[in-house]
Design an enzyme around this catalytic site. Structure first.
Site, PDB file in Angstrom:
ATOM      1  N   GLY A  14     -12.676  66.422  34.165  1.00  0.00           N
ATOM      2  CA  GLY A  14     -11.298  66.077  33.367  1.00  0.00           C
ATOM      3  C   GLY A  14     -11.459  64.402  33.409  1.00  0.00           C
ATOM      4  O   GLY A  14     -10.352  63.976  33.320  1.00  0.00           O
ATOM      5  N   ARG A  16     -11.618  62.305  31.030  1.00  0.00           N
ATOM      6  CA  ARG A  16     -11.039  61.684  30.183  1.00  0.00           C
ATOM      7  C   ARG A  16      -9.510  61.771  29.844  1.00  0.00           C
ATOM      8  O   ARG A  16      -8.883  61.039  29.236  1.00  0.00           O
ATOM      9  CB  ARG A  16     -11.559  62.361  28.669  1.00  0.00           C
ATOM     10  N   SER A 111       0.277  71.274  40.093  1.00  0.00           N
ATOM     11  CA  SER A 111       1.638  70.935  39.456  1.00  0.00           C
ATOM     12  C   SER A 111       3.027  71.252  40.435  1.00  0.00           C
ATOM     13  O   SER A 111       2.758  72.453  40.900  1.00  0.00           O
ATOM     14  CB  SER A 111       1.640  71.139  37.893  1.00  0.00           C
ATOM     15  N   LYS A 144      -2.001  77.704  37.797  1.00  0.00           N
ATOM     16  CA  LYS A 144      -2.159  76.930  38.905  1.00  0.00           C
ATOM     17  C   LYS A 144      -1.835  77.517  40.458  1.00  0.00           C
ATOM     18  O   LYS A 144      -2.531  76.944  41.161  1.00  0.00           O
ATOM     19  CB  LYS A 144      -1.295  75.751  38.715  1.00  0.00           C
ATOM     20  N   PRO A 167       0.947  67.453  42.325  1.00  0.00           N
ATOM     21  CA  PRO A 167       1.755  66.333  42.031  1.00  0.00           C
ATOM     22  C   PRO A 167       3.079  66.613  41.219  1.00  0.00           C
ATOM     23  O   PRO A 167       3.082  67.638  40.564  1.00  0.00           O
ATOM     24  CB  PRO A 167       0.650  65.254  41.048  1.00  0.00           C
ATOM     25  N   THR A 168       4.012  65.830  41.435  1.00  0.00           N
ATOM     26  CA  THR A 168       5.036  65.806  40.588  1.00  0.00           C
ATOM     27  C   THR A 168       4.879  65.390  39.093  1.00  0.00           C
ATOM     28  O   THR A 168       3.690  65.132  38.859  1.00  0.00           O
ATOM     29  CB  THR A 168       6.176  64.929  41.244  1.00  0.00           C
ATOM     30  N   ASN A 169       5.741  65.232  38.289  1.00  0.00           N
ATOM     31  CA  ASN A 169       5.554  64.881  37.057  1.00  0.00           C
ATOM     32  C   ASN A 169       5.019  63.431  37.023  1.00  0.00           C
ATOM     33  O   ASN A 169       5.491  62.433  37.445  1.00  0.00           O
ATOM     34  CB  ASN A 169       6.880  64.797  36.163  1.00  0.00           C
ATOM     35  N   TRP A 206      15.576  65.416  23.717  1.00  0.00           N
ATOM     36  CA  TRP A 206      15.790  66.692  23.840  1.00  0.00           C
ATOM     37  C   TRP A 206      16.462  66.924  25.151  1.00  0.00           C
ATOM     38  O   TRP A 206      16.670  66.520  26.029  1.00  0.00           O
ATOM     39  CB  TRP A 206      14.278  67.378  23.946  1.00  0.00           C
ATOM     40  N   ARG A 213      14.196  64.877  37.283  1.00  0.00           N
ATOM     41  CA  ARG A 213      12.826  64.892  37.267  1.00  0.00           C
ATOM     42  C   ARG A 213      12.375  63.647  38.025  1.00  0.00           C
ATOM     43  O   ARG A 213      13.185  62.677  38.190  1.00  0.00           O
ATOM     44  CB  ARG A 213      12.180  64.671  35.858  1.00  0.00           C
ATOM     45  N   ASP A 273      15.862  72.673  28.260  1.00  0.00           N
ATOM     46  CA  ASP A 273      16.147  71.526  29.460  1.00  0.00           C
ATOM     47  C   ASP A 273      14.934  71.816  30.498  1.00  0.00           C
ATOM     48  O   ASP A 273      14.604  70.981  30.978  1.00  0.00           O
ATOM     49  CB  ASP A 273      17.516  71.826  30.009  1.00  0.00           C
TER      50      ASP A 273
HETATM   51  O1  GFB Z   1       8.161  66.125  30.411  1.00  0.00           O
HETATM   52  P1  GFB Z   1       8.835  67.424  29.881  1.00  0.00           P
HETATM   53  O2  GFB Z   1       8.130  67.854  28.814  1.00  0.00           O
HETATM   54  O3  GFB Z   1       8.340  68.690  30.951  1.00  0.00           O
HETATM   55  O4  GFB Z   1      10.278  67.489  29.888  1.00  0.00           O
HETATM   56  P2  GFB Z   1       8.991  69.407  32.346  1.00  0.00           P
HETATM   57  C1  GFB Z   1      11.245  67.044  31.027  1.00  0.00           C
HETATM   58  C2  GFB Z   1      12.648  66.951  30.464  1.00  0.00           C
HETATM   59  O5  GFB Z   1      12.565  65.990  29.390  1.00  0.00           O
HETATM   60  C3  GFB Z   1      13.058  68.436  29.659  1.00  0.00           C
HETATM   61  C4  GFB Z   1      13.279  66.360  28.472  1.00  0.00           C
HETATM   62  O6  GFB Z   1      14.385  68.374  30.164  1.00  0.00           O
HETATM   63  C5  GFB Z   1      12.866  67.900  28.297  1.00  0.00           C
HETATM   64  O7  GFB Z   1      14.073  68.576  27.579  1.00  0.00           O
HETATM   65  N1  GFB Z   1      13.036  65.831  27.122  1.00  0.00           N
HETATM   66  C6  GFB Z   1      13.882  64.825  26.403  1.00  0.00           C
HETATM   67  C7  GFB Z   1      11.716  65.598  26.472  1.00  0.00           C
HETATM   68  N2  GFB Z   1      13.177  64.272  25.353  1.00  0.00           N
HETATM   69  C8  GFB Z   1      12.090  64.817  25.459  1.00  0.00           C
HETATM   70  C9  GFB Z   1      10.922  64.634  24.611  1.00  0.00           C
HETATM   71  O8  GFB Z   1      10.803  63.708  23.476  1.00  0.00           O
HETATM   72  N3  GFB Z   1       9.773  65.018  24.843  1.00  0.00           N
HETATM   73  C10 GFB Z   1       9.528  65.927  25.946  1.00  0.00           C
HETATM   74  N4  GFB Z   1       8.336  66.371  26.283  1.00  0.00           N
HETATM   75  N5  GFB Z   1      10.473  66.081  26.941  1.00  0.00           N
HETATM   76  C11 GFB Z   1       6.499  70.114  32.293  1.00  0.00           C
HETATM   77  C12 GFB Z   1       5.812  71.519  32.485  1.00  0.00           C
HETATM   78  O9  GFB Z   1       7.965  70.563  32.603  1.00  0.00           O
HETATM   79  O10 GFB Z   1       5.999  69.448  33.325  1.00  0.00           O
HETATM   80  C13 GFB Z   1       4.489  71.597  32.913  1.00  0.00           C
HETATM   81  O11 GFB Z   1       5.913  72.166  31.268  1.00  0.00           O
HETATM   82  C14 GFB Z   1       4.092  70.713  33.911  1.00  0.00           C
HETATM   83  O12 GFB Z   1       4.260  72.864  33.256  1.00  0.00           O
HETATM   84  C15 GFB Z   1       4.973  69.231  33.592  1.00  0.00           C
HETATM   85  O13 GFB Z   1       4.643  71.091  35.116  1.00  0.00           O
HETATM   86  C16 GFB Z   1       4.448  68.285  34.685  1.00  0.00           C
HETATM   87  O14 GFB Z   1       9.380  68.537  33.409  1.00  0.00           O
HETATM   88  O15 GFB Z   1      10.097  70.447  32.088  1.00  0.00           O
END
Ligand code: GFB
Length: 318
Positions: A14, A16, A111, A144, A167-169, A206, A213, A273
């Protein structure tokens, strides 16, 4: 503990992606001269025969398993079959081939979403499999979890030195800035950079803005992975994070400050959320001797600088 010499054959699966490319940067900086990589076009990790042939040909001694189908909340909830199938196949093929080929050590990346949605916070490693998962990313989380179980089973049955880091986000250079597939941090950065440029009065965020987070800069993760590869040999997930979280609203305000966007933040409650909170307990890794270094503001500044360069070079997909 096996020693990862400068000339050891190291496969970064992975390379890239955001994590894989940070690992390659880090390993090259450390003077490793024998890095093995393949693009997904050159080697489809879902193809068992191809993966086996690749391992027989290249005979890697160390493997960083950073290849995965990943995405933000929208991609996870709309493409569950792909997230489950791709990630199960990648993990099963790479971990099994590493076993067959007698790889010295393998680091599997997962994750924080492997933990139950309402597990006590901060999330300790022993919360795994103690309750129901978050709906929006259950398919990905199950793949995972299966990968951790694979590593632990090959350790138990065959004595393999396979470890799993959770890892966290993450965020940083080489992140995905495509608004349908991306995570929140690059999405908000892009929206704000473009809104500022257009003179738009607001950006859309969103959900409610209240979910909490935790964000880790990807170069810190690469550092942790190298540390674990060199120093840690234990079963079960090992959390990697900062131990600090913030609300999506606070994150949006911080990105706005760094970008210089002064418009309004409009929250779209029609979007999910996801899990309310997933703060990592990082005491296991900190007791072993590793902790994160890059502060969130600095990491956002460095990511923005990278993103601006990509834009200037016309490399950002719309
Ligand atoms: O980063 P995210 O997509 O992933 O979203 P998760 C985190 C939070 O940010 C959620 C909000 O509450 C979203 O609703 N958010 C606000 C947004 N605006 C936006 C936007 O424009 N784009 C996105 N993407 N979110 C993922 C998992 O969860 O995190 C995976 O689906 C993985 O499995 C990854 O673990 C690290 O933290 O909710």
């Amino acid at each position: 503990m096996p020693v990862m010499n400068k000339d050891a054959r190291i496969y970064v699966a992975g390379h890239r992606g955001m994590v894989g490319s940070a690992l390659v940067r880090r390993l090259e900086q450390d003077g490793h001269t024998n890095l093995i990589t393949r693009t997904s076009r050159e080697l489809d990790l879902r193809d068992q025969a191809a993966v086996r042939a690749f391992f027989q040909e290249e005979r890697p001694q160390f493997v960083f398993l950073a290849a995965a189908k990943v995405g933000g909340i929208l991609a996870n909830s709309t493409l569950p079959a792909q997230f489950l199938y791709d990630n199960l196949m990648i993990a099963a093929n790479v971990i099994h081939a590493a076993h067959e080929q007698g790889v010295t050590k393998l680091l599997n990346l997962g994750s924080s979403c492997i933990y139950p949605r309402l597990a006590p916070q901060p999330l300790t490693e022993d919360a795994l499999l103690t309750g129901p998962l978050e709906e929006t990313n259950r398919a990905y989380a199950i793949a995972k979890i299966a990968a951790i179980e694979l590593c632990d089973s090959y350790r138990r049955q065959y004595g393999r030195d396979f470890v799993s880091a959770m890892p966290t986000n993450l965020y940083g250079p080489e992140d995905n800035f495509d608004l349908h597939g991306s995570h929140v941090l690059p999405a908000l950065m892009r929206k704000m950079v473009e809104a500022k440029e257009r003179g738009a009065p607001s950006v859309e965020i969103w959900g409610s803005g209240t979910p909490l987070r935790e964000f880790l800069f990807v170069d810190d993760l690469a550092d942790a992975c190298v540390f674990i590869m060199r120093e840690v040999s234990e079963a079960g997930p090992i959390n990697v994070g900062t131990g600090v979280d913030l609300s999506i609203r606070a994150l949006a305000e911080l990105i706005a400050e760094v970008v210089g966007f002064r418009g309004e933040l409009v929250f779209d409650a029609g979007k999910p959320d996801g899990t309310p909170r997933k703060l990592m307990d990082v005491s296991r890794l900190s007791k072993l001797g590793w902790s994160a270094r890059v502060e969130l503001r600095e990491g956002i500044e460095r990511t923005l600088a990278w993103y601006e360069r990509q834009r200037q070079q016309g490399l950002v997909r719309s």
